[in-house]
Design a protein around this motif. Sequence first.
Motif, short mmCIF file in Angstrom:
data_model
loop_
_atom_site.label_atom_id
_atom_site.label_comp_id
_atom_site.label_asym_id
_atom_site.label_seq_id
_atom_site.Cartn_x
_atom_site.Cartn_y
_atom_site.Cartn_z
N THR A 101 0.85 -1.18 0.00
CA THR A 101 0.00 0.00 0.00
C THR A 101 0.89 1.23 0.00
O THR A 101 1.89 1.28 0.72
CB THR A 101 -0.90 0.02 1.24
OG1 THR A 101 -1.73 -1.15 1.25
CG2 THR A 101 -1.79 1.26 1.26
N THR A 103 0.70 5.50 0.38
CA THR A 103 -0.15 6.63 0.76
C THR A 103 0.61 7.93 0.65
O THR A 103 1.85 7.95 0.68
CB THR A 103 -0.68 6.48 2.21
OG1 THR A 103 0.44 6.49 3.11
CG2 THR A 103 -1.46 5.19 2.38
N ASP A 316 -3.77 0.84 8.00
CA ASP A 316 -3.24 -0.33 7.30
C ASP A 316 -2.97 -1.48 8.27
O ASP A 316 -3.32 -2.63 7.98
CB ASP A 316 -1.97 0.03 6.55
CG ASP A 316 -1.52 -1.08 5.62
OD1 ASP A 316 -2.17 -1.29 4.58
OD2 ASP A 316 -0.54 -1.78 5.96
N ARG A 320 -7.68 -1.90 7.74
CA ARG A 320 -8.54 -0.99 6.99
C ARG A 320 -7.74 -0.36 5.85
O ARG A 320 -6.54 -0.16 5.97
CB ARG A 320 -9.10 0.12 7.87
CG ARG A 320 -9.87 -0.38 9.09
CD ARG A 320 -10.61 0.77 9.76
NE ARG A 320 -9.76 1.92 9.99
CZ ARG A 320 -9.02 2.10 11.08
NH1 ARG A 320 -8.97 1.16 12.03
NH2 ARG A 320 -8.28 3.19 11.22
N SER A 321 -8.41 -0.04 4.78
CA SER A 321 -7.73 0.64 3.68
C SER A 321 -7.58 2.11 4.02
O SER A 321 -8.58 2.79 4.31
CB SER A 321 -8.55 0.48 2.39
OG SER A 321 -7.94 1.19 1.33
N ALA A 325 -4.85 6.19 0.36
CA ALA A 325 -4.09 5.22 -0.43
C ALA A 325 -4.13 5.61 -1.90
O ALA A 325 -5.16 6.07 -2.41
CB ALA A 325 -4.67 3.82 -0.24
#
Length: 326
Positions: A101, A103, A316, A320-321, A325
């Motif tokens: 991921t 961000t 993360d 949870r997203s 992101a």
Amino acid sequence: MTAAQPARPVIVLSRRLPPATEAELTGQYTVITNTDDTPLPAAELVSRCDRNRAVALVVTPTDRLSAETISTLPDSLRLIATFSVGYDHIDIAAAKARGLTVTNTPGVLTDATADIALLLILGAARRASEGEREIRSASWTGWRPTHMMGTHLGGRRLGILGMGRIGQAVAVRARAFGMEIHYHNRSRLPPDQEQGAVFHPTADSLLTVSDVLSLHCPATAETTGFLDRDRIERLPPGAIVVNTARGAVVNDADLITALRSGRLAAAGLDVFAGEPDLHPDYRGLSNTFLLPHLGSATVETRVAMGACVIDSIQSDLSGRSPTNAL
């Protein structure tokens, strides 16, 4: 045998962050800091993540994470959080291919960067660098009617290339100085966001009316070197160029030539290709107003950026997203 995961999740920081950010991170995680606060080679970032079984790596625009670098990051890593809104220093496709991921910190630095853009516009238009040098060198001989006359902004056309959050915030500020707003964007804004600004379907059309051109586009393959000799020739004679986006969108040699010849009146620059090693000829030009990448440099903004980073890590690691992101 696989090494055991540390009891507390490990976060690696590529640079020092605001004290409040580091304190909050340290209260929740094991934090590996860069105590020297100098840019680390990519191999060293990878090594620190690997040695410490890090789950998150916090980077900044001074860190270049290429596909090759990302391919060598340890399997323990889940998240790359960049302490910036821009992310052209990270190979996003390679990160996603690794299941990482990524961000950034959008939104929170809009006003601070827009303020710097207006500072650059005013500084370039009113020859602020020249004036300050006269004062500091004790070479000012006193007021006179023709001394250091600059450009009045009222009634001038401001061309904004990239009408996102920051571009729109610049427009709000520029209207207070009586400027007429023009813009080019990948898509036209709805009327409530345009606020009367004139949309140009092409960048070349925008250039022809930009008495002041303010750059707010990301650095991509399409925008790298965008402002070159040919596009400078489309600007009105004596135009002013301002850049708070990325240094890469400007062809330095062509901009310097135009400033030197008087084709352009002035430039206000906060970002540079290869910074901090900017093109040395900028320093010798009297009609440049130069800042050391201060766009988001307020205490409030940098702390807010830190909060975005912390939230992305917390989200993360809790499954949870993250809302920011990429």
